[in-house]
Design a protein around this motif. Structure first.
Motif, PDB file in Angstrom:
ATOM      1  N   THR A  10      31.702  44.613  38.483  1.00 44.19           N
ATOM      2  CA  THR A  10      32.081  43.192  38.319  1.00 44.19           C
ATOM      3  C   THR A  10      32.290  42.772  37.021  1.00 44.19           C
ATOM      4  O   THR A  10      31.519  43.020  36.085  1.00 44.19           O
ATOM      5  N   VAL A  11      33.381  42.183  36.604  1.00 45.27           N
ATOM      6  CA  VAL A  11      33.806  41.942  35.162  1.00 45.27           C
ATOM      7  C   VAL A  11      34.459  40.650  34.946  1.00 45.27           C
ATOM      8  O   VAL A  11      34.685  40.030  36.101  1.00 45.27           O
ATOM      9  N   GLU A  12      34.436  39.937  33.598  1.00 48.68           N
ATOM     10  CA  GLU A  12      35.031  38.727  33.400  1.00 48.68           C
ATOM     11  C   GLU A  12      35.972  38.896  32.306  1.00 48.68           C
ATOM     12  O   GLU A  12      35.842  39.501  31.547  1.00 48.68           O
ATOM     13  N   VAL A  13      37.260  38.157  32.652  1.00 54.28           N
ATOM     14  CA  VAL A  13      38.290  38.320  31.571  1.00 54.28           C
ATOM     15  C   VAL A  13      37.827  37.257  30.533  1.00 54.28           C
ATOM     16  O   VAL A  13      37.618  36.293  30.603  1.00 54.28           O
ATOM     17  N   ILE A  14      37.987  37.844  29.219  1.00 58.54           N
ATOM     18  CA  ILE A  14      37.465  37.194  27.981  1.00 58.54           C
ATOM     19  C   ILE A  14      38.726  36.729  27.118  1.00 58.54           C
ATOM     20  O   ILE A  14      38.390  36.073  26.329  1.00 58.54           O
ATOM     21  N   ALA A  15      39.789  37.083  27.449  1.00 59.09           N
ATOM     22  CA  ALA A  15      40.996  36.942  26.670  1.00 59.09           C
ATOM     23  C   ALA A  15      42.164  36.856  27.517  1.00 59.09           C
ATOM     24  O   ALA A  15      42.256  37.382  28.460  1.00 59.09           O
ATOM     25  N   GLY A  16      43.306  35.978  26.844  1.00 53.00           N
ATOM     26  CA  GLY A  16      44.742  35.983  27.235  1.00 53.00           C
ATOM     27  C   GLY A  16      44.717  34.812  28.147  1.00 53.00           C
ATOM     28  O   GLY A  16      43.979  33.964  28.380  1.00 53.00           O
ATOM     29  N   ASN A  17      45.847  34.715  29.151  1.00 56.19           N
ATOM     30  CA  ASN A  17      46.258  33.782  30.103  1.00 56.19           C
ATOM     31  C   ASN A  17      45.090  33.684  31.152  1.00 56.19           C
ATOM     32  O   ASN A  17      45.054  32.589  31.839  1.00 56.19           O
ATOM     33  N   HIS A  18      44.649  34.605  31.483  1.00 57.25           N
ATOM     34  CA  HIS A  18      43.622  34.637  32.787  1.00 57.25           C
ATOM     35  C   HIS A  18      42.189  34.618  32.390  1.00 57.25           C
ATOM     36  O   HIS A  18      41.412  34.964  33.195  1.00 57.25           O
ATOM     37  N   LYS A  19      42.035  34.030  31.096  1.00 54.64           N
ATOM     38  CA  LYS A  19      40.482  33.944  30.429  1.00 54.64           C
ATOM     39  C   LYS A  19      39.440  33.124  31.325  1.00 54.64           C
ATOM     40  O   LYS A  19      40.186  32.038  32.025  1.00 54.64           O
ATOM     41  N   GLY A  20      38.460  33.646  31.703  1.00 57.90           N
ATOM     42  CA  GLY A  20      37.392  32.999  32.418  1.00 57.90           C
ATOM     43  C   GLY A  20      37.332  33.429  33.831  1.00 57.90           C
ATOM     44  O   GLY A  20      36.563  33.051  34.720  1.00 57.90           O
ATOM     45  N   LYS A  21      38.484  34.058  34.509  1.00 59.80           N
ATOM     46  CA  LYS A  21      38.392  34.813  35.774  1.00 59.80           C
ATOM     47  C   LYS A  21      37.398  35.823  36.055  1.00 59.80           C
ATOM     48  O   LYS A  21      37.273  36.588  34.983  1.00 59.80           O
ATOM     49  N   GLN A  22      36.720  36.059  36.927  1.00 62.54           N
ATOM     50  CA  GLN A  22      36.036  37.230  37.396  1.00 62.54           C
ATOM     51  C   GLN A  22      36.631  37.933  38.858  1.00 62.54           C
ATOM     52  O   GLN A  22      37.071  37.335  39.638  1.00 62.54           O
ATOM     53  N   GLY A  23      36.131  39.201  38.807  1.00 60.06           N
ATOM     54  CA  GLY A  23      36.424  39.995  40.001  1.00 60.06           C
ATOM     55  C   GLY A  23      35.956  41.156  39.666  1.00 60.06           C
ATOM     56  O   GLY A  23      35.310  41.614  38.770  1.00 60.06           O
ATOM     57  N   THR A  24      36.102  42.136  40.887  1.00 66.25           N
ATOM     58  CA  THR A  24      35.750  43.363  40.891  1.00 66.25           C
ATOM     59  C   THR A  24      37.096  44.335  40.286  1.00 66.25           C
ATOM     60  O   THR A  24      38.008  44.068  40.595  1.00 66.25           O
ATOM     61  N   VAL A  25      36.452  45.640  39.706  1.00 63.48           N
ATOM     62  CA  VAL A  25      37.437  46.422  39.059  1.00 63.48           C
ATOM     63  C   VAL A  25      38.076  47.255  40.388  1.00 63.48           C
ATOM     64  O   VAL A  25      37.124  48.072  40.990  1.00 63.48           O
ATOM     65  N   LEU A  26      39.503  47.198  40.725  1.00 60.27           N
ATOM     66  CA  LEU A  26      40.139  48.141  41.444  1.00 60.27           C
ATOM     67  C   LEU A  26      40.305  49.519  41.040  1.00 60.27           C
ATOM     68  O   LEU A  26      40.281  50.528  41.920  1.00 60.27           O
ATOM     69  N   SER A  68      40.381  45.840  26.918  1.00 56.64           N
ATOM     70  CA  SER A  68      39.735  45.369  25.661  1.00 56.64           C
ATOM     71  C   SER A  68      39.436  43.861  26.006  1.00 56.64           C
ATOM     72  O   SER A  68      38.704  43.105  25.387  1.00 56.64           O
ATOM     73  N   ASN A  69      40.323  43.456  27.201  1.00 54.99           N
ATOM     74  CA  ASN A  69      40.078  41.862  27.209  1.00 54.99           C
ATOM     75  C   ASN A  69      39.117  41.646  28.655  1.00 54.99           C
ATOM     76  O   ASN A  69      39.066  40.466  29.006  1.00 54.99           O
ATOM     77  N   VAL A  70      38.449  42.663  28.957  1.00 52.51           N
ATOM     78  CA  VAL A  70      37.320  42.488  30.036  1.00 52.51           C
ATOM     79  C   VAL A  70      36.065  42.885  29.533  1.00 52.51           C
ATOM     80  O   VAL A  70      35.876  43.410  28.515  1.00 52.51           O
ATOM     81  N   LYS A  71      35.044  42.011  30.258  1.00 53.54           N
ATOM     82  CA  LYS A  71      33.586  42.511  29.559  1.00 53.54           C
ATOM     83  C   LYS A  71      33.114  42.580  31.167  1.00 53.54           C
ATOM     84  O   LYS A  71      33.049  41.826  31.903  1.00 53.54           O
ATOM     85  N   LYS A  72      31.964  43.405  30.958  1.00 54.37           N
ATOM     86  CA  LYS A  72      30.927  43.759  32.357  1.00 54.37           C
ATOM     87  C   LYS A  72      30.124  42.618  32.351  1.00 54.37           C
ATOM     88  O   LYS A  72      29.291  42.094  31.588  1.00 54.37           O
ATOM     89  N   ILE A  73      29.783  42.264  33.760  1.00 59.08           N
ATOM     90  CA  ILE A  73      28.670  41.229  33.923  1.00 59.08           C
ATOM     91  C   ILE A  73      27.618  41.932  34.565  1.00 59.08           C
ATOM     92  O   ILE A  73      27.632  42.744  35.602  1.00 59.08           O
TER      93      ILE A  73
END
Length: 73
Positions: A10-26, A68-73
């Motif tokens: 499960t990750v969160e987008v930390i940069a870019g147009n989709h910042k703040g969205k969370q989801g699972t890595v496919l 680089s724009n995602v971080k693990k939760i």
């Protein structure tokens, strides 16, 4: 190449147009430095008529994000 995320995390987008969205890595493409996160970057793709899609049309699918724009939760 080692990455900080793996498929199913499960990750969160930390940069870019989709910042703040969370989801699972496919999927993870370490060579290109990209990950596909479920629901984070939905793109529309035109599909031709075929046996699988007799009507053709527009398909919505998840697109890649820079790792680089995602971080693990």
């Amino acid at each position: 190449m080692k990455t900080h995320v793996a498929k199913g995390d499960t990750v969160e987008v930390i940069a870019g147009n989709h910042k703040g969205k969370q989801g699972t890595v496919l999927s993870v493409n370490a060579a290109k430095g990209q990950v596909v996160v479920e629901g984070a970057r939905v793109i529309k793709k035109a599909i031709r008529k075929s046996e699988e899609n007799p009507d053709g049309g527009i398909l919505e699918q998840d697109g890649p994000i820079a790792i680089s724009n995602v971080k693990k939760i």
